[in-house]
Design a protein around this motif. Structure first.
Motif, mmCIF file in Angstrom:
data_model
loop_
_atom_site.group_PDB
_atom_site.id
_atom_site.type_symbol
_atom_site.label_atom_id
_atom_site.label_comp_id
_atom_site.label_asym_id
_atom_site.label_seq_id
_atom_site.Cartn_x
_atom_site.Cartn_y
_atom_site.Cartn_z
ATOM 1 N N ALA A 102 0.822 -1.220 0.000
ATOM 2 C CA ALA A 102 0.000 0.000 0.000
ATOM 3 C C ALA A 102 0.850 1.261 0.000
ATOM 4 N N ARG A 103 2.082 1.141 0.440
ATOM 5 C CA ARG A 103 2.963 2.319 0.469
ATOM 6 C C ARG A 103 3.751 2.473 -0.820
ATOM 7 N N GLY A 104 3.524 1.558 -1.755
ATOM 8 C CA GLY A 104 4.243 1.635 -3.028
ATOM 9 C C GLY A 104 5.620 1.012 -2.987
ATOM 10 N N SER A 105 5.882 0.191 -1.986
ATOM 11 C CA SER A 105 7.191 -0.435 -1.839
ATOM 12 C C SER A 105 7.172 -1.881 -2.331
ATOM 13 N N VAL A 106 8.329 -2.358 -2.780
ATOM 14 C CA VAL A 106 8.484 -3.758 -3.183
ATOM 15 C C VAL A 106 9.721 -4.320 -2.495
ATOM 16 N N THR A 107 9.750 -5.635 -2.374
ATOM 17 C CA THR A 107 10.911 -6.310 -1.804
ATOM 18 C C THR A 107 11.887 -6.645 -2.916
ATOM 19 N N LYS A 108 13.130 -6.271 -2.718
ATOM 20 C CA LYS A 108 14.151 -6.534 -3.727
ATOM 21 C C LYS A 108 14.645 -7.980 -3.638
ATOM 22 N N GLY A 109 15.363 -8.390 -4.692
ATOM 23 C CA GLY A 109 15.985 -9.703 -4.684
ATOM 24 C C GLY A 109 15.007 -10.844 -4.918
ATOM 25 N N THR A 110 15.500 -12.043 -4.720
ATOM 26 C CA THR A 110 14.700 -13.239 -4.969
ATOM 27 C C THR A 110 13.471 -13.280 -4.083
ATOM 28 N N ARG A 111 13.610 -12.849 -2.824
ATOM 29 C CA ARG A 111 12.491 -12.934 -1.872
ATOM 30 C C ARG A 111 11.323 -12.026 -2.228
ATOM 31 N N GLY A 112 11.530 -11.114 -3.164
ATOM 32 C CA GLY A 112 10.440 -10.228 -3.554
ATOM 33 C C GLY A 112 9.656 -10.714 -4.757
ATOM 34 N N LEU A 113 10.042 -11.831 -5.347
ATOM 35 C CA LEU A 113 9.421 -12.298 -6.583
ATOM 36 C C LEU A 113 8.309 -13.304 -6.306
ATOM 37 N N SER A 114 7.184 -13.097 -6.967
ATOM 38 C CA SER A 114 6.043 -14.006 -6.878
ATOM 39 C C SER A 114 5.665 -14.449 -8.282
ATOM 40 N N LEU A 115 4.956 -15.568 -8.359
ATOM 41 C CA LEU A 115 4.592 -16.139 -9.656
ATOM 42 C C LEU A 115 3.098 -15.950 -9.907
ATOM 43 N N PHE A 116 2.789 -15.500 -11.140
ATOM 44 C CA PHE A 116 1.402 -15.195 -11.507
ATOM 45 C C PHE A 116 0.979 -15.982 -12.746
ATOM 46 N N PHE A 117 -0.314 -16.229 -12.810
ATOM 47 C CA PHE A 117 -0.944 -16.884 -13.955
ATOM 48 C C PHE A 117 -1.862 -15.876 -14.627
ATOM 49 N N LEU A 118 -1.825 -15.828 -15.974
ATOM 50 C CA LEU A 118 -2.739 -14.935 -16.675
ATOM 51 C C LEU A 118 -3.012 -15.436 -18.083
ATOM 52 N N LYS A 119 -4.060 -14.912 -18.659
ATOM 53 C CA LYS A 119 -4.393 -15.163 -20.060
ATOM 54 C C LYS A 119 -4.078 -13.902 -20.856
ATOM 55 N N PRO A 120 -3.324 -14.021 -21.942
ATOM 56 C CA PRO A 120 -2.993 -12.822 -22.726
ATOM 57 C C PRO A 120 -4.217 -12.118 -23.309
ATOM 58 N N ARG A 121 -5.282 -12.883 -23.572
ATOM 59 C CA ARG A 121 -6.505 -12.304 -24.129
ATOM 60 C C ARG A 121 -7.710 -12.788 -23.347
ATOM 61 N N ASP A 122 -8.768 -11.977 -23.375
ATOM 62 C CA ASP A 122 -9.994 -12.374 -22.687
ATOM 63 C C ASP A 122 -10.851 -13.257 -23.590
ATOM 64 N N GLU A 123 -12.052 -13.589 -23.137
ATOM 65 C CA GLU A 123 -12.918 -14.497 -23.889
ATOM 66 C C GLU A 123 -13.334 -13.919 -25.239
ATOM 67 N N GLN A 124 -13.327 -12.608 -25.377
ATOM 68 C CA GLN A 124 -13.684 -11.958 -26.643
ATOM 69 C C GLN A 124 -12.468 -11.747 -27.551
ATOM 70 N N GLY A 125 -11.323 -12.206 -27.105
ATOM 71 C CA GLY A 125 -10.124 -12.068 -27.917
ATOM 72 C C GLY A 125 -9.414 -10.740 -27.761
ATOM 73 N N GLN A 126 -9.863 -9.910 -26.814
ATOM 74 C CA GLN A 126 -9.229 -8.616 -26.596
ATOM 75 C C GLN A 126 -8.003 -8.777 -25.705
ATOM 76 N N LEU A 127 -6.980 -7.968 -25.944
ATOM 77 C CA LEU A 127 -5.756 -8.033 -25.169
ATOM 78 C C LEU A 127 -6.009 -7.707 -23.704
ATOM 79 N N ASN A 128 -5.365 -8.460 -22.846
ATOM 80 C CA ASN A 128 -5.533 -8.315 -21.403
ATOM 81 C C ASN A 128 -4.497 -7.335 -20.846
ATOM 82 N N GLY A 129 -4.719 -6.053 -21.102
ATOM 83 C CA GLY A 129 -3.846 -5.034 -20.522
ATOM 84 C C GLY A 129 -2.384 -5.156 -20.922
ATOM 85 N N LEU A 130 -2.147 -5.458 -22.176
ATOM 86 C CA LEU A 130 -0.762 -5.560 -22.634
ATOM 87 C C LEU A 130 -0.657 -5.114 -24.079
ATOM 88 N N GLU A 131 0.537 -4.780 -24.486
ATOM 89 C CA GLU A 131 0.824 -4.427 -25.872
ATOM 90 C C GLU A 131 2.042 -5.213 -26.349
#
Length: 633
Positions: free
Chosen positions: A267-296
């Protein structure tokens, strides 16, 4: 054409001679007819060198068949053998044709439609899409998760991918990431959309089958994700996250889903540096209508090889994603994926080696030069034999990884098996990548100038092979990883390695033809154990210098043990025995050889820098100072 131009002139000359006086004994040459001249049409002649032909790639590979027969239970082998015979024909015909089409028709990026709207469509050829369907139909990922044959399923899958890879137009790349993502999702079993994706990633139904990408590399670092990852994740009220960042190298950008690393911002806009700050995420590049999911898609990469695979630079601008690892455990969770993708990398390496050896040996039977077929030239045959031995060794190492992975996934592995899997995943990827570059390059020489031509489909093999030493960790990165595995285990991994080698070769010591090879292996193992004990007591700089030679020694000794083990089989052929003998004739422990030669002395780093940067303006002062110090010594 040449004779048509000359004849009128000759005729004019004869007519003029009449005006000068009577003709005396003028010789009339007998001109050949045009049909008798071999180069009278387009200058192409009558000789055309035949191209090498591919037969059933399973039936033409004695080691592949023998390895499976030796290790699989009888009934399992009978079923697997039948499927691979059928598939071996398919990879040489339909799949090979599709792979060639993918090479000839690389992907394109359409960023805007005709009305100026941003669409970022990745346009791939029909063959690329067909290969995705075939991958599902053949169960190239599914086999590893159906586990119809228990722990043996992974060996079956490795064998099938080994056949598929060199014909597939690099479709093994998206399959590697798909299998890796499936492994991650199976292990962590996340709820919601990520958990539901597992069924798609492992489906045999082409209409339901999904592929996955992996978005890790950023501008600041490739393998150094701990310090190079700048992408951040902002949590939303519904529990999802939005990702913001720039991914520098994203393979298979046309995939249905992907995994990505990012740092969660508080909430303060801070991140943890190094390996301990990395998390893994799952996403779909496009939505069900084929539109880009917030990426270019910023652009497609222009690469030396693997041009069939759409690889891009991506701007993430609010891409909605799901957290799948524990916060700060992204790299640890990614380890499951890395094991799989490194195995696929090694499969591709030995696949390319086998393909070029198969083509070269077939070509040698009908290429006639210097008075005989080139297969009858001893030097050429010796070269082919070296290539074959390298290919056999790499193949058995990859199959061993498949065996160990299968044991782990079915809870049948011992602590020794688990330690070996962790060690050999890096060693195998590292070593087979270097083997493949040497063997494939040598293979192109077997075809002379034709090996250098793009339209023979030979040069492309070399271009694609080069990625195997780079993707998922370069040789030096993986050598350092190997060193870390040994150091962290406090000797346990090395003991597991030594025990496995001894188990594989001791039973062969009474085999008269194998006894000398067994002795060389055990001697190399003894020297390696001593060197590892010495090495782990050194400072980090000294350890790092010796990491590559260490990894090579591990690979050569273990491959030797695998070759000897196979050669001791009751159904082994004389060629199996000879291959193990040829392998064990080389320096099996280059770490010991280099250390005894003084290559890793205290002043080695200074000497290396002085050698590299002599007369270079880059480090002129530093290199000059070090050269002075060396002279003073």
């Amino acid at each position: 054409m040449l004779f048509r131009q000359i004849r009128p002139l000759l005729g004019q000359g004869l007519q003029r001679s009449k005006a000068w006086g009577p003709r005396r004994n003028i010789h009339r040459p007998s001109w050949p007819q045009e049909a008798d001249i071999p180069f009278s049409r387009a200058g192409i002649g009558t000789f055309f060198q035949g191209q090498p032909n591919l037969g059933n790639q399973y039936l033409e590979d004695a080691l592949l068949q023998g390895s499976l027969k030796r290790q699989l239970p009888t009934q399992v082998f009978a079923e697997v053998n039948k499927d691979l015979q059928r598939f071996g024909a398919r990879v040489s015909d339909e799949i090979l044709s599709l792979g060639k089409e993918c090479e000839a028709t690389p992907p394109r990026l359409q960023q805007f439609d005709g009305w100026g709207q941003r669409v970022d469509q990745i346009l791939t050829c029909p063959a690329w899409k067909k290969l995705k369907e075939i991958s599902a139909e053949e169960g190239l990922v599914a086999i590893g998760y159906e586990r119809k044959y228990s722990s043996w399923s992974r060996m079956y899958q490795v064998a099938k991918l080994f056949l598929f890879s060199p014909s597939s137009g690099m479709f093994t790349c998206p399959l590697a990431m798909t299998d890796g993502a499936a492994k991650v999702l199976e292990v962590i079993n996340p709820p919601g959309s990520p958990g539901e994706a597992l069924d798609h990633l492992t489906s045999r139904d082409p209409k339901r089958f999904w592929t996955s990408g992996q978005w890790m590399t950023e501008r600041k670092g490739g393998s150094d994700v701990a310090h190079g990852t700048e992408t951040v994740a902002l949590q939303q009220e519904d529990g999802t996250y939005k990702l913001f960042g720039f991914k520098w190298f994203t393979s298979s950008i046309d995939a249905d889903v992907t995994l990505a690393l990012a740092r969660i911002m508080d909430a303060r806009g801070s991140v943890t540096k190094g390996t301990r700050g990395l998390s893994l995420f799952f996403l779909k590049p496009r939505d069900e209508q084929g539109q880009l999911n917030g990426l270019e898609v910023q652009r497609l990469k222009v690469k030396l090889g693997t041009r069939q695979v759409p690889t891009a630079e991506l701007l993430l601008d609010g891409a909605r994603a799901h957290l799948v690892s524990q916060e700060g455990r992204g790299v640890a969770t990614m380890a499951y994926m890395l094991t799989i993708t490194r195995i696929y990398n090694a499969i591709s390496a030995v696949g390319f080696m086998r393909r070029v050896v198969t083509m070269a040996r077939e070509y040698a039977t009908h290429r006639f030069a210097f008075g005989k077929f080139i297969k009858d030239h001893p030097l050429h045959t010796q070269t082919l034999a070296w290539m074959e031995v390298q290919t056999r060794g790499g193949f058995l190492l990859v199959m061993e990884l498949g065996r160990l992975l299968g044991l782990e996934e079915t809870n049948l592995s011992s602590p020794q098996d688990s330690q070996l899997l962790r060690l050999l995943a890096s060693v195998t990827k590292l070593y087979t990548g270097k083997q493949a570059m040497a063997v494939v390059s040598e293979g192109l020489e077997c075809f002379g100038g034709q090996g250098y031509m793009e339209d023979t489909n030979l040069a492309g093999i070399l271009r694609d092979t080069q990625v195997l030493t780079i993707w998922e960790g370069t040789t030096n990165i993986l050598a350092l990883d190997t060193l870390r595995v040994l150091a962290k285990s406090q000797g346990q991994v090395m003991r597991a390695f030594a025990a496995s080698v001894q188990e594989k070769v001791v039973s062969s010591s009474n085999h008269s033809e194998l006894a000398p090879s067994v002795q060389r292996l055990l001697d190399a193992l003894r020297r390696l154990a001593w060197q590892v004990e010495r090495l782990l007591g050194q400072d980090n700089t000294s350890m790092e210098m010796e990491a590559r030679a260490l990894a090579y020694a591990l690979a050569r000794i273990y491959i030797g043990a695998l070759l000897v083990e196979h050669a001791a089989w009751t159904e082994a052929s004389p060629s199996d025995i000879y291959a193990s003998q040829r392998w064990c004739e080389q320096d099996l422990c280059p770490l010991d050889t280099a250390q005894r030669a003084g290559r890793y002395g205290a002043d080695a780093i200074c000497r290396d820098i002085a050698l590299i940067y002599e007369a270079s303006p880059t480090l002129k002062g530093e290199a000059g100072a070090q050269s002075f110090l060396l002279r003073e010594d």
